[in-house]
Write a protein that holds these residues in place. Structure first.
Motif, mmCIF file in Angstrom:
data_model
loop_
_atom_site.group_PDB
_atom_site.id
_atom_site.type_symbol
_atom_site.label_atom_id
_atom_site.label_comp_id
_atom_site.label_asym_id
_atom_site.label_seq_id
_atom_site.Cartn_x
_atom_site.Cartn_y
_atom_site.Cartn_z
ATOM 1 N N ILE A 108 40.509 29.350 34.443
ATOM 2 C CA ILE A 108 40.268 30.794 34.507
ATOM 3 C C ILE A 108 41.547 31.554 34.155
ATOM 4 O O ILE A 108 41.513 32.571 33.453
ATOM 5 C CB ILE A 108 39.754 31.186 35.902
ATOM 6 N N ALA A 393 43.556 35.418 37.982
ATOM 7 C CA ALA A 393 42.498 34.438 38.239
ATOM 8 C C ALA A 393 42.141 34.397 39.721
ATOM 9 O O ALA A 393 40.961 34.295 40.084
ATOM 10 C CB ALA A 393 42.945 33.057 37.756
ATOM 11 N N ALA A 396 40.047 37.460 40.459
ATOM 12 C CA ALA A 396 38.733 37.345 39.830
ATOM 13 C C ALA A 396 37.833 36.402 40.612
ATOM 14 O O ALA A 396 36.647 36.682 40.821
ATOM 15 C CB ALA A 396 38.881 36.863 38.384
ATOM 16 N N GLU A 402 34.895 36.303 37.850
ATOM 17 C CA GLU A 402 35.492 35.454 36.814
ATOM 18 C C GLU A 402 34.549 35.213 35.639
ATOM 19 O O GLU A 402 34.985 35.046 34.499
ATOM 20 C CB GLU A 402 35.986 34.128 37.401
#
Length: 431
Positions: A108, A393, A396, A402
Motif C-alpha cells: 500500500i 499507508a 489509509a 486503501e
C-alpha cells in the motif's frame, strides 16, 4: 542449482499460482528485483539472485502447510481487521504485525509513492481531521504525520507540549482522549511515559497511532525503517532474510530500535550485532521476544570495530540523555561514533547506514558523523522521505480507504522539484 534461476523462479510461481507482484511480496523483495532475476542469463540487465532466495522459495514450494498459508493469506480479511487491537483500528505496537501483514502494508505504501513524490494528488480523506497530540518535543515525526494526512486530503490540528495542554491543569488521560475524540477523526499521540498512548487508546474508538511513548515503542518509525531497508536491498539485489544488522548506540532507551528489532525478527536467519556502551544495552525483554522467533543470531559487544565487520545495515542511534536515570555517560565516547573511516574499514560498498534522526552534530556528541553526508551509503534522507508513504499507508488502512486510493489519483497542478534536496544523489532504480 541444476536449472537456471529463470526456470526455477517461473516454475515456483506456476506451482504457487502467483503473479509476479504477489510472488515478489511473498519472498520479501521489490518487483523490480524479481524482474532482473527472471531475465535470461545472457541479458545485460540480468542479476543473480541471492542463494537464500533459492532456499526460501524451495521451502515454500515443498512445505504443504506453508503453501496453504500463503494461498489463504490474501483471503483472511482486510488488513485493518488483522492488525486490530481488541477490535479497534489502532496502531500501538509492532507486535500487531506478522510478516505477511507488514508486507501488505508496504504494498500500500508503494501505491502512495506518486503522491509522496508530488506527482499525483488524492483526496480520499477529504473532510477528515487528525489530532496531532505531541506531549513531547518533536519536529520530524509530528510534521511527517501531518503531511501524510494532508496529502490524502485531510486536515490537521496540532498541539505540542504539556504547557499548552489541559493535562497541565490536572486533566486525566482518559478525559483528554474522550473529549478530543469528539473533535477529530484520528489521533497521533507522543508521550514521555511508556504505556501512556495505550491509555489514550482505551478511552476512544477512533484510530489512535503511537507516535512514541517514552522508552517504549515507536511503531511507525520502525515500519518506515524496515520499508527503507527492503527498498535499498531491492535496489542492490539483496534479500533481507539472512542479512547482518548492526544496531549501534543507546539501545536501552532508544525506542526506535526496540520496535525495529522486533519487526526484523519476523524475517529469517538474521544476525543481529548489538553495539552499546556499558549500561545502555538492549533490554532483556526485547531480546527474549526476538529469541522466541528462532533462527536468529544475537551478538552483543562494546566494540564498534568488531560489531560492524560484514554488516549489511548499520543503524545508529543517538544517546537519549533526556531519559537517563542515573546512568553514567562517560562510556559513550568517540569509540562509538559511526564515521566514514570505520565504515570503510569494516564494511563493503553496499552497506546501508541509517539513523532515526535527529542526530546530534555538535562536537563531542559522538553521534553519526557528518563526514558521511556525501557518501551514497548514507540512507538517512531516503529514510525520512519514506516516512510519508508509510504513514499515508497507515492512515489509509486504519480509516479503511486503501482500496480507493488507486482510482482517486490525479495529476498535480504545480511544478514540484525533480529532487527534494539540492545535494541528493541519483541512485540506480530510484526515480
Amino acid at each position: 542449482m541444476s536449472v537456471s534461476q529463470q526456470v526455477f523462479l517461473r516454475d515456483a510461481m506456476r506451482r504457487l499460482n502467483l503473479t509476479r507482484d504477489v510472488f515478489a511480496a511473498r519472498i520479501g523483495v521489490k518487483r523490480r528485483a524479481l524482474d532482473t532475476w527472471l531475465l535470461p542469463e545472457g541479458s545485460q540487465e540480468a542479476r543473480n539472485m541471492p542463494e537464500v532466495v533459492g532456499r526460501f522459495v524451495t521451502e515454500i514450494v515443498e512445505n504443504e502447510s506453508l503453501l496453504q498459508k500463503y494461498a489463504q493469506s490474501a483471503q483472511s480479511g482486510p488488513l485493518r481487521q488483522r492488525i486490530a487491537v481488541d477490535g479497534k483500528h489502532q496502531l500501538l505496537s509492532v507486535d500487531q504485525f506478522s510478516r505477511e501483514s507488514v508486507e501488505e502494508l508496504f504494498r500500500i505504501a508503494d501505491l502512495m509513492q506518486p503522491i509522496a513524490r508530488r506527482q499525483k494528488v488524492s483526496r480520499v480523506l477529504e473532510g477528515a481531521v487528525l489530532g496531532n497530540l505531541f506531549f513531547e518535543a518533536s519536529t520530524r515525526t509530528r510534521v511527517s504525520f501531518g503531511a501524510a494526512f494532508c496529502r490524502l486530503g485531510g486536515s490537521v490540528c496540532d498541539t505540542t507540549g504539556f504547557t499548552f495542554s489541559s493535562m497541565a491543569k490536572g486533566e486525566s488521560i482518559y478525559d483528554t482522549s474522550r473529549v478530543l475524540s469528539g473533535y477529530v477523526d484520528a489521533m497521533v499521540i507522543r508521550h514521555p511515559d511508556q504505556g501512556s498512548v495505550a491509555e489514550f487508546a482505551r478511552a476512544t474508538n477512533i484510530p489512535v497511532v503511537n507516535g512514541g511513548d517514552g522508552p517504549g515503542e515507536h511503531p511507525s518509525q520502525a515500519l518506515l525503517d524496515l520499508y527503507t531497508i527492503l527498498t535499498e536491498f531491492s535496489r542492490l539485489g539483496k534479500l533481507l532474510d539472512g542479512a547482518h544488522i548492526a544496531l549501534v548506540g543507546d539501545l536501552k532507551y532508544g525506542r526506535t530500535v526496540h520496535s525495529l528489532i522486533k519487526l526484523l525478527a519476523l524475517y529469517r536467519g538474521l544476525k543481529f550485532t548489538l553495539v552499546a556502551p556499558k549500561g545502555l544495552e538492549m533490554p532483556d525483554y526485547i531480546l527474549e521476544q526476538v529469541g522466541r522467533h528462532g533462527g536468529h543470531v544475537i551478538e552483543q559487544t562494546h566494540s564498534l570495530e568488531e560489531g560492524l565487520v560484514g554488516a549489511d545495515v548499520i543503524y545508529a542511534t543517538r544517546v537519549q540523555k533526556e531519559r537517563f536515570s542515573g546512568e553514567d555517560l562517560e562510556g559513550y565516547s568517540a569509540d562509538f561514533q559511526v564515521n566514514k573511516a570505520i565504515v570503510d574499514q569494516c564494511c563493503g560498498p553496499d552497506v546501508i547506514v541509517m539513523h532515526p534522526l535527529p542526530r546530534d552534530s555538535r562536537e563531542g556528541a559522538n553521534d553519526l558523523s557528518v563526514d558521511l553526508n556525501d557518501d551514497p551509503r548514507l540512507a538517512i534522507f531516503r529514510q525520512t522521505d519514506n516516512g510519508i508513504p508509510v504513514r499515508m499507508a497507515i492512515f489509509a488502512v486504519l480509516l479503511g480507504v486503501e482500496g480507493l486510493v488507486q482510482h482517486s489519483l490525479r495529476d498535480v497542478t504545480w511544478s514540484p522539484p525533480s529532487h527534494i534536496g539540492p545535494d541528493d544523489s541519483i541512485f540506480h532504480g530510484i526515480d
